[in-house]
Design an enzyme around this catalytic site. Structure first.
Site, mmCIF file in Angstrom:
data_model
loop_
_atom_site.group_PDB
_atom_site.id
_atom_site.type_symbol
_atom_site.label_atom_id
_atom_site.label_comp_id
_atom_site.label_asym_id
_atom_site.label_seq_id
_atom_site.Cartn_x
_atom_site.Cartn_y
_atom_site.Cartn_z
ATOM 1 N N LYS A 210 0.824 -1.197 0.000
ATOM 2 C CA LYS A 210 0.000 0.000 0.000
ATOM 3 C C LYS A 210 0.872 1.266 0.000
ATOM 4 C CE LYS A 210 -3.978 -2.025 -0.353
ATOM 5 N NZ LYS A 210 -4.368 -3.146 0.365
ATOM 6 N N CYS A 254 -14.013 -6.146 0.516
ATOM 7 C CA CYS A 254 -15.291 -6.092 -0.193
ATOM 8 C C CYS A 254 -15.310 -6.931 -1.464
ATOM 9 C CB CYS A 254 -15.690 -4.642 -0.472
ATOM 10 S SG CYS A 254 -16.077 -3.746 1.043
HETATM 11 P P1 GTP Z 1 -8.664 -6.577 0.765
HETATM 12 O O1 GTP Z 1 -7.635 -7.635 0.682
HETATM 13 O O2 GTP Z 1 -8.931 -6.128 2.176
HETATM 14 O O3 GTP Z 1 -8.419 -5.418 -0.126
HETATM 15 O O4 GTP Z 1 -10.089 -7.259 0.421
HETATM 16 P P2 GTP Z 1 -10.771 -7.760 -0.931
HETATM 17 O O5 GTP Z 1 -11.502 -6.636 -1.576
HETATM 18 O O6 GTP Z 1 -9.803 -8.507 -1.777
HETATM 19 O O7 GTP Z 1 -11.917 -8.750 -0.379
HETATM 20 P P3 GTP Z 1 -12.020 -10.335 -0.417
HETATM 21 O O8 GTP Z 1 -12.220 -10.886 -1.799
HETATM 22 O O9 GTP Z 1 -10.911 -10.912 0.359
HETATM 23 O O10 GTP Z 1 -13.393 -10.534 0.367
HETATM 24 C C1 GTP Z 1 -13.622 -10.012 1.651
HETATM 25 C C2 GTP Z 1 -14.737 -10.788 2.340
HETATM 26 O O11 GTP Z 1 -15.930 -10.727 1.581
HETATM 27 C C3 GTP Z 1 -14.416 -12.280 2.496
HETATM 28 O O12 GTP Z 1 -14.918 -12.718 3.743
HETATM 29 C C4 GTP Z 1 -15.162 -12.914 1.361
HETATM 30 O O13 GTP Z 1 -15.503 -14.257 1.634
HETATM 31 C C5 GTP Z 1 -16.388 -12.023 1.243
HETATM 32 N N1 GTP Z 1 -16.898 -11.979 -0.149
HETATM 33 C C6 GTP Z 1 -16.180 -11.854 -1.285
HETATM 34 N N2 GTP Z 1 -16.978 -11.901 -2.374
HETATM 35 C C7 GTP Z 1 -18.242 -12.057 -1.909
HETATM 36 C C8 GTP Z 1 -19.510 -12.174 -2.550
HETATM 37 O O14 GTP Z 1 -19.647 -12.145 -3.774
HETATM 38 N N3 GTP Z 1 -20.600 -12.307 -1.723
HETATM 39 C C9 GTP Z 1 -20.482 -12.348 -0.364
HETATM 40 N N4 GTP Z 1 -21.592 -12.495 0.349
HETATM 41 N N5 GTP Z 1 -19.293 -12.252 0.265
HETATM 42 C C10 GTP Z 1 -18.192 -12.105 -0.500
HETATM 43 C C1 SPV Z 2 -6.446 -3.879 2.534
HETATM 44 O O1 SPV Z 2 -6.648 -3.549 3.718
HETATM 45 O O2 SPV Z 2 -6.992 -3.294 1.575
HETATM 46 C C2 SPV Z 2 -5.536 -5.005 2.214
HETATM 47 C C3 SPV Z 2 -4.705 -5.544 3.280
HETATM 48 O O3 SPV Z 2 -5.452 -5.407 1.066
HETATM 49 S S1 SPV Z 2 -3.325 -4.529 3.588
HETATM 50 O O4 SPV Z 2 -2.184 -5.057 2.837
HETATM 51 O O5 SPV Z 2 -3.066 -4.615 5.013
HETATM 52 O O6 SPV Z 2 -3.594 -3.181 3.175
HETATM 53 MN MN MN Z 3 -6.588 -4.139 -0.342
#
Ligand code: GTP
Ligand code: SPV
Ligand code: MN
Length: 572
Positions: A210, A254
């Site tokens: 980040k 998300c």
């Molecule tokens: P960061 O790494 O924090 O940036 O997150 P990200 O945007 O990559 O989110 P990630 O795909 O890891 O999902 C975050 C949470 O949302 C997890 O607990 C997933 O299981 C849940 N999730 C992801 N996609 C969906 C979906 O389509 N529906 C629902 N209900 N939950 C979802």
């Molecule tokens: C986020 O928080 O959006 C992540 C995890 O992808 S971190 O690398 O801690 O920012």
């Molecule tokens: Mn992220």
């Protein structure tokens, strides 16, 4: 201090910066990493010997636990230290660069006594890419060095590029006493430097991610005419074997990683989706089109919710060569988190922000574009949020500028990815509020300007997988079923799928397009709530009023949008 040989490896410029920090922090020894497997093995062995890491039952998988107050990003400890306060903008914490540097150097005094200082030279982006960037990061923490060895392309080739005169970002991380009162993640974009102290958590400490790839990179991107974004990207292959690039910005936790690792054949047998990036992309204009590269080499993903049913692609790679941080632990030494079957007694409870660190190269369906100099052509851009009501499953915005406006208006329910989040809705423009290294009003203008360079700008969509029913359950099945939405978007972009005009944009004609669920649910998912939207737009105006430099063209678009909502006959 550095040996003569080490100085030769690092070159003059890097040696000077390293020695300055070494003189203050006084490490017992200095090690320069090359990005070799043996180094990862060494770091793991050291962490095991010191009982900081636990070997799990899964093949070559390990468990690490941070302090509970250092298990998520700390936005209140994160600063942009530009000479002028206005340059950081109203959404960033700002500190005077000279004052905070003096304070940080004080905190760093003797901080590495008895410890090894690891130097990690790295390249962000494909090595052959004119868009790739180099940097050097220092840490005195084996856990941070281990994560970085997986998340970034650690290579001494970066040092050759620096010796040849290339600009580089210099990052310093020190564990110090992990004192939350003295935790600082400070960015000096004008000097291309980052200093992070009293933290070892992912986004606070893994400075290639980040800190460099978004905060410093966005600052440079503004000056140089490109975009550094908190976006995933995939290459979708249609049954006709056409390639379609999709990128999506969703706030932390998300759904980016899950969309990036979607398995379409669970829903549409003849479709394929190849991974380019799960968290960050750099976008450049070339011949009137947008291309995306991934600056990262690994995934630092959310464990919670991941299982065979929701995401078998991820489950497959997590079973091997993965570092688990703050997940739960069973008596039988298997990792555990919400959504996994619990077959055993649990001896360590999972943190809601428990994560996995895994190399992207282990992903079985990585796009070949990951290695290509110009990366993946992007044909549609998605913004998305976690919203229990109001925002439809998907809508297509009417223009690049309106798409940018909806991106700027993005707000989402808070998640466990940052310490400060405590429920309610958070404004998070383009999912970049925690990561934009400069005034976000200028960032919005930069997005508008970027669109003007494009011959035929990709359509901008807004999605929401998280709408809930009266009982609080998600209405939309999500995960692999998001492929229905992707398919509609691709067909729209090709002018095939029909749509219904609404004041906010086009929604699918769900009487014709199959989304795989009951009509009543679709009616709920595509319902447009006039009062709700008027409130949403009013709240957006209030939020935008914090920006003295808010672009006029977006204010104009917002007023037009408001008029459309006001005059729309919702009973149709
Ligand atoms: P960061 O790494 O924090 O940036 O997150 P990200 O945007 O990559 O989110 P990630 O795909 O890891 O999902 C975050 C949470 O949302 C997890 O607990 C997933 O299981 C849940 N999730 C992801 N996609 C969906 C979906 O389509 N529906 C629902 N209900 N939950 C979802
Ligand atoms: C986020 O928080 O959006 C992540 C995890 O992808 S971190 O690398 O801690 O920012
Ligand atoms: Mn992220």
């Amino acid at each position: 201090m550095l040996s003569k040989e080490q100085k030769e490896i690092l070159g003059e410029k890097v040696s000077k910066k390293v020695e300055k920090i070494a003189k203050i922090t006084k490490p017992k020894e200095i090690k320069i990493l090359k990005g070799e497997k043996s180094e990862v093995e060494f770091l793991i062995k050291k962490l095991l010997d010191e009982k900081r890491l636990i070997k799990l039952k899964w093949k070559n998988c390990y468990f690490y636990k941070t302090k509970p107050y250092d298990a998520a990003r700390s936005e209140s400890s994160t600063y942009i230290a530009t000479k002028k306060k206005e340059d950081a903008g109203p959404t960033n914490n700002w500190l005077d660069p000279n004052e905070i540097r003096a304070k940080l150097l004080k905190i760093l005094e003797n901080a590495m006594e008895g410890k090894t200082m690891y130097i990690l030279p790295y390249i962000l982006g494909p090595e052959s890419s004119p868009y790739s960037r180099v940097g050097v990061m220092i840490t005195d923490n084996e856990f941070v060095a281990l994560n970085e060895s997986i998340l970034a392309n650690i290579t001494q080739k970066a040092l050759d590029r620096i010796k040849n005169g290339e600009d580089f970002v210099f990052g310093v991380n020190s564990t110090c006493k992990l004192d939350p009162e003295n935790r600082y993640i400070v960015h000096f974009p004008e000097k291309k430097e980052v200093i992070s102290v009293n933290t070892e958590y992912g986004g606070n400490a893994d400075l290639t991610k980040k800190s460099h790839a978004l905060r410093i990179a966005s600052f440079q991107a503004k000056k140089e005419g490109w975009l550094a974004e908190h976006m995933m990207a995939i290459q979708v292959i249609t049954p006709e074997k056409e390639s379609f690039g999709i990128s999506a910005a969703f706030p932390s936790m998300c759904g980016k990683t899950n969309l990036a690792t979607i398995k379409p054949d669970g829903v549409f047998k003849e479709w394929d989706a190849k991974l380019l990036s799960d968290d960050i992309i750099w976008l450049h204009e070339k011949e009137g089109k947008i291309y995306a590269i991934n600056p990262e080499y690994g995934m630092f993903g959310v464990a919670s919710g991941t299982n065979e049913k929701t995401n078998s692609n991820l489950m497959e790679i997590l079973k091997e060569d993965t570092i688990f941080t703050n997940v739960g632990l069973t008596k039988n030494l298997e990792p555990w988190w919400e959504g996994l079957e619990l077959k055993d007694e649990i001896i360590e409870k999972p943190h809601p922000n428990g994560r996995f660190t895994v190399s992207i190269l282990r992903y079985p369906n990585l796009s070949e574009k990951f290695f290509e100099a110009y990366g993946l052509k992007i044909d549609a851009i998605l913004f998305g949020a976690r919203r229990r009501d109001l925002i439809p499953l998907v809508f297509e915005t009417y223009s690049w500028e309106e798409g940018v406006l909806f991106g700027a208006m993005l707000r989402s329910e808070t998640t466990a990815a940052a310490n400060e989040n405590s429920g309610g809705l958070n404004n998070d423009p383009m999912a970049m509020k925690p990561f934009c290294g400069y005034d976000m009003a200028k960032y919005f203008s930069h997005w508008v300007k970027f669109g003007k360079k494009l011959k035929e700008p990709p359509k901008i969509y807004f999605v929401n997988w998280f709408r809930r029913d009266e009982k609080g359950n998600f209405i939309w099945p999500g995960y692999n079923d998001n492929m229905y939405v992707i398919k509609w978007i691709i067909e729209r972009s090709k002018g095939k799928a029909s749509a219904i005009r609404t004041p906010i944009g086009f929604i699918p004609n769900y009487n014709e397009f199959d989304f795989g669920i009951e009509k009543e649910k679709l009616e709920k998912l595509f319902e447009i709530d006039k009062q709700g939207w008027l409130k949403e737009l009013g709240d957006a105006k209030t939020f935008f009023s914090i920006f003295p430099n808010f672009p006029k063209v977006l204010s104009k678009k917002l007023n037009e949008l408001e008029k459309r909502v006001e005059s729309y006959d919702f009973k149709r």
